[in-house]
Design a protein around this motif. Structure first.
Motif, mmCIF file in Angstrom:
data_model
loop_
_atom_site.group_PDB
_atom_site.id
_atom_site.type_symbol
_atom_site.label_atom_id
_atom_site.label_comp_id
_atom_site.label_asym_id
_atom_site.label_seq_id
_atom_site.Cartn_x
_atom_site.Cartn_y
_atom_site.Cartn_z
ATOM 1 N N THR A 153 5.055 -5.297 -10.931
ATOM 2 C CA THR A 153 4.725 -4.012 -10.304
ATOM 3 C C THR A 153 4.797 -4.104 -8.790
ATOM 4 O O THR A 153 5.154 -3.128 -8.130
ATOM 5 C CB THR A 153 3.317 -3.566 -10.735
ATOM 6 O OG1 THR A 153 2.360 -4.579 -10.401
ATOM 7 C CG2 THR A 153 3.260 -3.305 -12.222
ATOM 8 N N GLY A 154 4.456 -5.261 -8.229
ATOM 9 C CA GLY A 154 4.424 -5.395 -6.779
ATOM 10 C C GLY A 154 5.781 -5.593 -6.155
ATOM 11 O O GLY A 154 6.142 -4.919 -5.189
ATOM 12 N N HIS A 155 6.594 -6.495 -6.702
ATOM 13 C CA HIS A 155 7.886 -6.805 -6.102
ATOM 14 C C HIS A 155 8.889 -5.680 -6.286
ATOM 15 O O HIS A 155 9.750 -5.466 -5.434
ATOM 16 C CB HIS A 155 8.464 -8.086 -6.708
ATOM 17 C CG HIS A 155 7.873 -9.338 -6.151
ATOM 18 N ND1 HIS A 155 8.331 -9.939 -4.999
ATOM 19 C CD2 HIS A 155 6.851 -10.100 -6.575
ATOM 20 C CE1 HIS A 155 7.620 -11.011 -4.745
ATOM 21 N NE2 HIS A 155 6.712 -11.140 -5.689
ATOM 22 N N ARG A 156 8.822 -4.971 -7.423
ATOM 23 C CA ARG A 156 9.864 -3.970 -7.668
ATOM 24 C C ARG A 156 9.310 -2.653 -8.187
ATOM 25 O O ARG A 156 10.057 -1.853 -8.749
ATOM 26 C CB ARG A 156 10.916 -4.534 -8.622
ATOM 27 C CG ARG A 156 10.391 -5.055 -9.961
ATOM 28 C CD ARG A 156 11.481 -5.803 -10.704
ATOM 29 N NE ARG A 156 11.063 -6.235 -12.012
ATOM 30 C CZ ARG A 156 11.299 -7.441 -12.525
ATOM 31 N NH1 ARG A 156 11.966 -8.323 -11.802
ATOM 32 N NH2 ARG A 156 10.897 -7.772 -13.730
ATOM 33 N N ALA A 157 8.012 -2.414 -7.984
ATOM 34 C CA ALA A 157 7.403 -1.136 -8.392
ATOM 35 C C ALA A 157 7.846 -0.737 -9.784
ATOM 36 O O ALA A 157 8.215 0.403 -10.051
ATOM 37 C CB ALA A 157 7.741 -0.034 -7.376
#
Length: 437
Positions: free
Chosen positions: A320-324
């Motif tokens: 979720t953080g690196h590529r939403a």
């Protein structure tokens, strides 16, 4: 354009944005342009500065480990037009060059088109670069260019073309975009960018991973800051496991995850020694890992040959953080891991933890994605072999905020945070450890 791609774009855009409106939309030119046309920002996780003149230097981060870092940018202009921008950075785990729109842009007519730019890589042997486009409030998605960009070093200007569909997912909102283009960098490097535009026309160029299957396709971690240590660490963990087996002390509990799990070896070390060392615990956590990276490790022996009483799995915050990533896709990656662990450890109880909260406030975009994932993966528990536990309330203040006293960077626990984790998990973990096989 294939029928499948047309269908996907139709879902994303709605039919109202094809036809005459899409045909009338002109290309968006970011470079060359007058310096005032775009707000050009250079920064890292602690500070930002606007490139309003010919050059700018961003102060180094205050953390001791980053005080030798440098970050600067300069512009090349001709007759009042900014032609190119040079980004020069050293020993930073995250730096960015952002071209921000002064007014919201509607990028929906361009999602069938192409992001194009020229890149001149002077040095990238110890760094990486990623092209990014915003996809709504708090949402940014990128394409990793490290491998091709390292190959371009010293070869002059290279034309890059990326389908705009690389940045699109179901539910993304491209109607009011303020960040049409950015370059995120890591490590050390020196690159220049020019001739940046977003076109309505689809053109051949670099491919991007299929976001629908990326989280379930085993892969080694390919970030610039990981390529030197990731595979050696995997081999070290295989050796650590082998020594435990040969000593007649195989692990009774194994923790599987990302940097938060790896933190048991650092910030959480004292807590680990008090509670899990006596169980010959094995922690296979790798910083930056997403579900597909853990899957690769599991398929290459990390939990083979052992029969722990309990395996603790927490993963997903880097998806979720690196590529939403869409929560359903992250959840699919976690389900794939649950199945893989059950296959390799059929006699082991699996304790699946909710992804920890991140960001200071309850409305943090990435925290919201994690919470949606948690609601999906809760259903993977069967009450017999797979058990789900959400201890997030123990890490948060009463008002739902996350304190830097628990997670200094609002993502990774400190020693206090690991203590909270252990105490909140203990009743469930102890019960599972005591359950006969």
């Amino acid at each position: 354009m294939s029928g499948a791609r047309k269908a996907m774009l139709g879902t994303l855009l709605g039919t109202a944005f094809f036809g005459t409106q899409a045909q009338a939309a002109p290309d968006i030119t970011i470079l060359p342009a007058p310096a005032a046309a775009w707000r050009t920002v250079v920064g890292h996780w602690e500070a930002q500065a606007e490139l309003s003149g010919d050059s700018v230097t961003v102060p180094a981060p205050t953390a001791e480990y980053a005080r030798a870092s440098t970050l600067a940018a300069s512009a090349r202009s001709t007759a009042g037009q900014r032609e190119a921008v040079l980004l020069d950075w050293k020993e930073l785990w995250q730096a960015t060059l952002r071209f921000e729109s002064r007014q919201p842009l509607d990028l929906r007519p361009y999602l069938g088109g192409t992001l194009e730019f020229d890149l001149d890589v002077a040095e990238l042997g110890q760094g990486g670069v990623r092209a990014k486009v915003a996809c709504g409030d708090g949402c940014e998605r990128g394409v990793n260019l490290m491998a091709p960009a390292r190959g371009w070093a010293g070869k002059g200007w290279q034309r890059v073309a990326l389908p705009m569909s690389c940045f699109a997912r179901e539910g993304a909102d491209f109607s009011k975009v303020r960040l049409p283009f950015a370059l995120d960098s890591t490590g050390s490097g020196r690159i220049s960018v020019a001739n940046v535009r977003i076109t309505r026309e689809a053109k051949p160029g670099l491919a991007c991973p299929d976001y629908r299957t990326e989280s379930v396709t085993p892969a080694m971690l390919d970030e610039s800051w990981a390529v030197d240590w990731w595979l050696p660490r995997h081999k070290e963990k295989l050796e650590e496991k082998r020594k435990l087996i040969e000593a007649g002390t195989p692990p009774e509990v194994v923790f599987i995850g990302d940097s938060i799990t790896q933190g048991w070896e650092k910030e959480g070390r004292e807590v680990w020694q008090r509670h899990f060392a006596k169980l010959n615990g094995l922690a296979v956590g790798f910083g930056g890992d997403r579900t597909e990276n853990v899957l690769w490790r599991l398929q290459h022996g990390e939990i083979d040959g052992i029969r722990p009483k309990v395996a603790v799995l927490m993963i997903g915050t880097n998806n979720t953080g690196h590529r939403a990533e869409n929560p359903t896709t992250t959840a699919a990656g976690i389900k794939r891991l649950v199945d893989e662990i059950r296959k390799r450890l059929p006699d082991t109880k699996l304790l699946l933890l909710a992804i920890f909260p991140r960001g200071e406030k309850p409305d943090d975009f990435q925290r919201g994605l994690n919470e949606r994932v948690n609601k999906l993966i809760e259903g993977y528990a069967d009450g017999r072999n797979v058990h789900f536990l959400n201890i997030n309330a123990a890490l948060l203040n009463a008002d739902g905020t996350l304190s830097k006293d628990v997670m200094p960077d609002l993502l990774h626990p400190n020693e206090k945070g690991y203590g909270l984790w252990q105490r909140a998990m203990a009743p469930t973990l102890d019960k599972l450890l005591a359950t006969p096989r």
